[in-house]
Design a protein around this motif. Structure first.
Motif, PDB file in Angstrom:
ATOM      1  N   SER A 266       0.921  -1.107   0.125  1.00  0.00           N
ATOM      2  CA  SER A 266      -0.107   0.005   0.007  1.00  0.00           C
ATOM      3  C   SER A 266       0.918   1.203  -0.023  1.00  0.00           C
ATOM      4  O   SER A 266       1.980   1.107   0.341  1.00  0.00           O
ATOM      5  CB  SER A 266      -0.813   0.102   1.310  1.00  0.00           C
ATOM      6  OG  SER A 266       0.056   0.236   2.411  1.00  0.00           O
ATOM      7  N   GLU A 267       0.297   2.469  -0.134  1.00  0.00           N
ATOM      8  CA  GLU A 267       1.124   3.682  -0.281  1.00  0.00           C
ATOM      9  C   GLU A 267       1.901   3.720   1.142  1.00  0.00           C
ATOM     10  O   GLU A 267       2.876   4.194   0.802  1.00  0.00           O
ATOM     11  CB  GLU A 267       0.127   4.728  -0.716  1.00  0.00           C
ATOM     12  CG  GLU A 267       0.744   6.057  -1.014  1.00  0.00           C
ATOM     13  CD  GLU A 267       1.496   6.093  -2.150  1.00  0.00           C
ATOM     14  OE1 GLU A 267       2.816   6.823  -2.419  1.00  0.00           O
ATOM     15  OE2 GLU A 267       1.585   5.207  -3.189  1.00  0.00           O
ATOM     16  N   ASP A 268       1.302   3.572   2.154  1.00  0.00           N
ATOM     17  CA  ASP A 268       1.834   4.005   3.430  1.00  0.00           C
ATOM     18  C   ASP A 268       3.116   3.062   3.732  1.00  0.00           C
ATOM     19  O   ASP A 268       3.940   3.142   4.344  1.00  0.00           O
ATOM     20  CB  ASP A 268       0.968   3.885   4.528  1.00  0.00           C
ATOM     21  CG  ASP A 268      -0.238   5.057   4.370  1.00  0.00           C
ATOM     22  OD1 ASP A 268       0.177   5.902   3.969  1.00  0.00           O
ATOM     23  OD2 ASP A 268      -1.221   4.708   5.489  1.00  0.00           O
ATOM     24  N   MET A 269       2.847   1.867   2.830  1.00  0.00           N
ATOM     25  CA  MET A 269       3.962   0.935   3.058  1.00  0.00           C
ATOM     26  C   MET A 269       5.368   1.097   2.244  1.00  0.00           C
ATOM     27  O   MET A 269       6.406   0.099   2.200  1.00  0.00           O
ATOM     28  CB  MET A 269       3.534  -0.605   3.145  1.00  0.00           C
ATOM     29  CG  MET A 269       2.530  -0.813   4.091  1.00  0.00           C
ATOM     30  SD  MET A 269       3.319  -0.750   5.891  1.00  0.00           S
ATOM     31  CE  MET A 269       4.097  -2.572   5.880  1.00  0.00           C
ATOM     32  N   ILE A 270       5.199   2.068   1.489  1.00  0.00           N
ATOM     33  CA  ILE A 270       6.302   2.257   0.383  1.00  0.00           C
ATOM     34  C   ILE A 270       7.364   3.132   0.990  1.00  0.00           C
ATOM     35  O   ILE A 270       6.603   4.510   1.242  1.00  0.00           O
ATOM     36  CB  ILE A 270       5.720   2.724  -1.017  1.00  0.00           C
ATOM     37  CG1 ILE A 270       4.700   1.635  -1.642  1.00  0.00           C
ATOM     38  CG2 ILE A 270       6.977   2.823  -1.819  1.00  0.00           C
ATOM     39  CD1 ILE A 270       4.078   2.044  -2.758  1.00  0.00           C
ATOM     40  N   PRO A 271       8.561   2.869   1.304  1.00  0.00           N
ATOM     41  CA  PRO A 271       9.340   3.889   1.857  1.00  0.00           C
ATOM     42  C   PRO A 271       9.648   4.939   0.813  1.00  0.00           C
ATOM     43  O   PRO A 271       9.654   4.774  -0.350  1.00  0.00           O
ATOM     44  CB  PRO A 271      10.668   3.103   2.111  1.00  0.00           C
ATOM     45  CG  PRO A 271      10.766   1.839   1.066  1.00  0.00           C
ATOM     46  CD  PRO A 271       9.133   1.600   0.936  1.00  0.00           C
ATOM     47  N   ASP A 272      10.232   6.333   1.532  1.00  0.00           N
ATOM     48  CA  ASP A 272      10.663   7.404   0.981  1.00  0.00           C
ATOM     49  C   ASP A 272      12.102   7.065   0.238  1.00  0.00           C
ATOM     50  O   ASP A 272      12.462   7.684  -0.627  1.00  0.00           O
ATOM     51  CB  ASP A 272      10.494   8.594   1.497  1.00  0.00           C
ATOM     52  CG  ASP A 272       8.889   8.945   1.700  1.00  0.00           C
ATOM     53  OD1 ASP A 272       8.137   8.754   0.913  1.00  0.00           O
ATOM     54  OD2 ASP A 272       8.599   9.198   2.838  1.00  0.00           O
ATOM     55  N   ARG A 273      12.950   6.623   1.042  1.00  0.00           N
ATOM     56  CA  ARG A 273      14.346   6.337   0.825  1.00  0.00           C
ATOM     57  C   ARG A 273      14.763   4.795   1.216  1.00  0.00           C
ATOM     58  O   ARG A 273      14.262   4.078   1.757  1.00  0.00           O
ATOM     59  CB  ARG A 273      15.102   7.226   2.044  1.00  0.00           C
ATOM     60  CG  ARG A 273      14.818   8.482   2.016  1.00  0.00           C
ATOM     61  CD  ARG A 273      15.552   9.319   3.170  1.00  0.00           C
ATOM     62  NE  ARG A 273      15.175  10.736   2.840  1.00  0.00           N
ATOM     63  CZ  ARG A 273      16.062  11.682   2.386  1.00  0.00           C
ATOM     64  NH1 ARG A 273      17.163  11.222   2.225  1.00  0.00           N
ATOM     65  NH2 ARG A 273      15.733  13.021   2.323  1.00  0.00           N
ATOM     66  N   ILE A 274      15.386   4.278   0.140  1.00  0.00           N
ATOM     67  CA  ILE A 274      16.044   3.278   0.104  1.00  0.00           C
ATOM     68  C   ILE A 274      17.453   3.144  -0.127  1.00  0.00           C
ATOM     69  O   ILE A 274      17.917   3.660  -0.967  1.00  0.00           O
ATOM     70  CB  ILE A 274      15.309   2.082  -0.864  1.00  0.00           C
ATOM     71  CG1 ILE A 274      13.635   2.119  -0.721  1.00  0.00           C
ATOM     72  CG2 ILE A 274      15.934   0.764  -1.337  1.00  0.00           C
ATOM     73  CD1 ILE A 274      13.053   1.431  -1.749  1.00  0.00           C
ATOM     74  N   VAL A 275      18.054   2.207   0.606  1.00  0.00           N
ATOM     75  CA  VAL A 275      19.594   1.879   0.473  1.00  0.00           C
ATOM     76  C   VAL A 275      19.532   0.293  -0.024  1.00  0.00           C
ATOM     77  O   VAL A 275      19.153  -0.322   0.696  1.00  0.00           O
ATOM     78  CB  VAL A 275      20.434   2.189   1.474  1.00  0.00           C
ATOM     79  CG1 VAL A 275      21.682   1.458   1.366  1.00  0.00           C
ATOM     80  CG2 VAL A 275      20.700   3.767   1.744  1.00  0.00           C
ATOM     81  N   ILE A 276      20.098  -0.026  -1.187  1.00  0.00           N
ATOM     82  CA  ILE A 276      20.289  -1.291  -1.607  1.00  0.00           C
ATOM     83  C   ILE A 276      21.835  -1.632  -1.946  1.00  0.00           C
ATOM     84  O   ILE A 276      22.260  -0.996  -2.630  1.00  0.00           O
ATOM     85  CB  ILE A 276      19.245  -1.483  -2.648  1.00  0.00           C
ATOM     86  CG1 ILE A 276      19.403  -2.965  -3.106  1.00  0.00           C
ATOM     87  CG2 ILE A 276      19.653  -0.654  -3.920  1.00  0.00           C
ATOM     88  CD1 ILE A 276      18.289  -3.567  -3.908  1.00  0.00           C
ATOM     89  N   GLU A 277      22.080  -2.863  -1.733  1.00  0.00           N
ATOM     90  CA  GLU A 277      23.508  -3.516  -2.021  1.00  0.00           C
ATOM     91  C   GLU A 277      23.313  -3.421  -3.478  1.00  0.00           C
ATOM     92  O   GLU A 277      22.413  -3.987  -4.181  1.00  0.00           O
ATOM     93  CB  GLU A 277      23.960  -4.410  -1.297  1.00  0.00           C
ATOM     94  CG  GLU A 277      25.325  -5.108  -1.535  1.00  0.00           C
ATOM     95  CD  GLU A 277      25.424  -6.560  -1.574  1.00  0.00           C
ATOM     96  OE1 GLU A 277      26.556  -6.742  -1.300  1.00  0.00           O
ATOM     97  OE2 GLU A 277      24.415  -7.311  -1.784  1.00  0.00           O
TER      98      GLU A 277
END
Length: 281
Positions: free
Chosen positions: A235-246
């Motif tokens: 859902s929209e609330d569960m989508i983060p604004d910031r992501i760091v991915i290897e």
């Protein structure tokens, strides 16, 4: 995409901790004068890099270990034995700091961050220090125990610690180790294994998490299996604004990258090992 690695089975000893590791309170194992001098020297020179980092860490811990150190206002009890993250905590003052600062930028009370592949808390503890609730997940029970000790010593009460491998379904797994480094464990589906495989959605639902603001993921090639399905259904609330991915080499994981593009994430920075993504308003 799952990255193939040259691995071996994790031993029982590598899922625990040395005898007496947790017995004394934090601060008991403060580095001695010579150890502090060697740590300071390494931090100012190239001795915190590459193979020299390994030899310098062995020299320091030969004088006594474990070691109690602080970083970014957080407590870490460092054993140093075959753990690249602990080498960085001990010797490298800026180790992964750009990524941590990026994730912390908008965090605070009432916000939620997720750390998949938390190890001893390099990310999870500074994220929780902002006052945000943090869900930290790791497949290696040794890292779970060490993170719990560190978080208690840091007086962090907003940190949920989960022992699991994160994937696209449910099941059980065994662990394999890469390059004899306990910070780099690979999961292998195995119904006789001792590590539960859970989806990220299931983990968050079991903790009554209803929003995610920041997310870091580093789980040795299983990023697509763990994160892409979650983002596809979130859902929209569960989508983060910031992501760091290897990332491995110049490319990001293709399944995750497709979801990032669909959801309006833009790459805003890359370090040697990670990519940083910010979602457009």
């Amino acid at each position: 995409m799952v990255i193939e690695r040259d691995t071996r089975a994790v031993t029982e000893a590598e899922t625990g901790a040395p005898v007496g590791f947790f017995d004394a309170p934090f601060g008991t194992h403060t580095p001695g004068a010579l150890q502090k001098a060697l740590i300071g020297f390494a931090r100012r020179t190239f001795f915190h890099r590459g193979k020299l980092r390994y030899h310098m860490t062995n020299l320091i811990t030969a004088l006594g270990h474990p070691l109690d150190v602080t970083r970014m206002g957080c407590a870490f009890r460092v054993e140093g034995a075959n753990n690249l993250i602990e080498y960085g905590l001990l010797l490298h003052p800026g180790y992964n700091k750009p990524e941590i600062d990026f994730l912390c930028a908008d965090l605070g009370p009432a916000k939620v961050a997720v750390d998949i592949g938390s190890n001893v808390g390099l990310y999870a503890q500074p994220l929780a220090r902002t006052g945000a609730r943090v869900v930290a997940v790791d497949a290696n029970p040794s890292m779970i125990k060490r993170l719990a000790f560190n978080a208690d010593a840091s007086a962090l009460d907003t940190l949920d610690i989960v022992h699991a491998a994160v994937g696209e379904g449910s099941g059980m797994a065994s662990l394999e180790i890469h390059r004899d480094d306990v910070a780099i464990v690979n999961i292998v589906e195995d119904q006789a294994g001792t590590v539960p495989i859970r989806t990220l959605a299931d983990i968050l639902a079991s903790l009554d998490v209803t929003r995610v603001d920041a997310l870091k993921i580093d789980i040795e090639g299983h990023e697509d299996a763990a994160l892409a399905p979650f983002l596809a259904d979130a859902s929209e609330d569960m989508i983060p604004d910031r992501i760091v991915i290897e990332r491995v080499g110049p490319e990001d994981y293709p399944g995750c990258h497709r979801e990032f593009t669909r959801l309006g994430f833009e790459p805003v920075g890359r370090t040697k090992s990670n990519s940083m993504y910010l979602r457009k308003p």
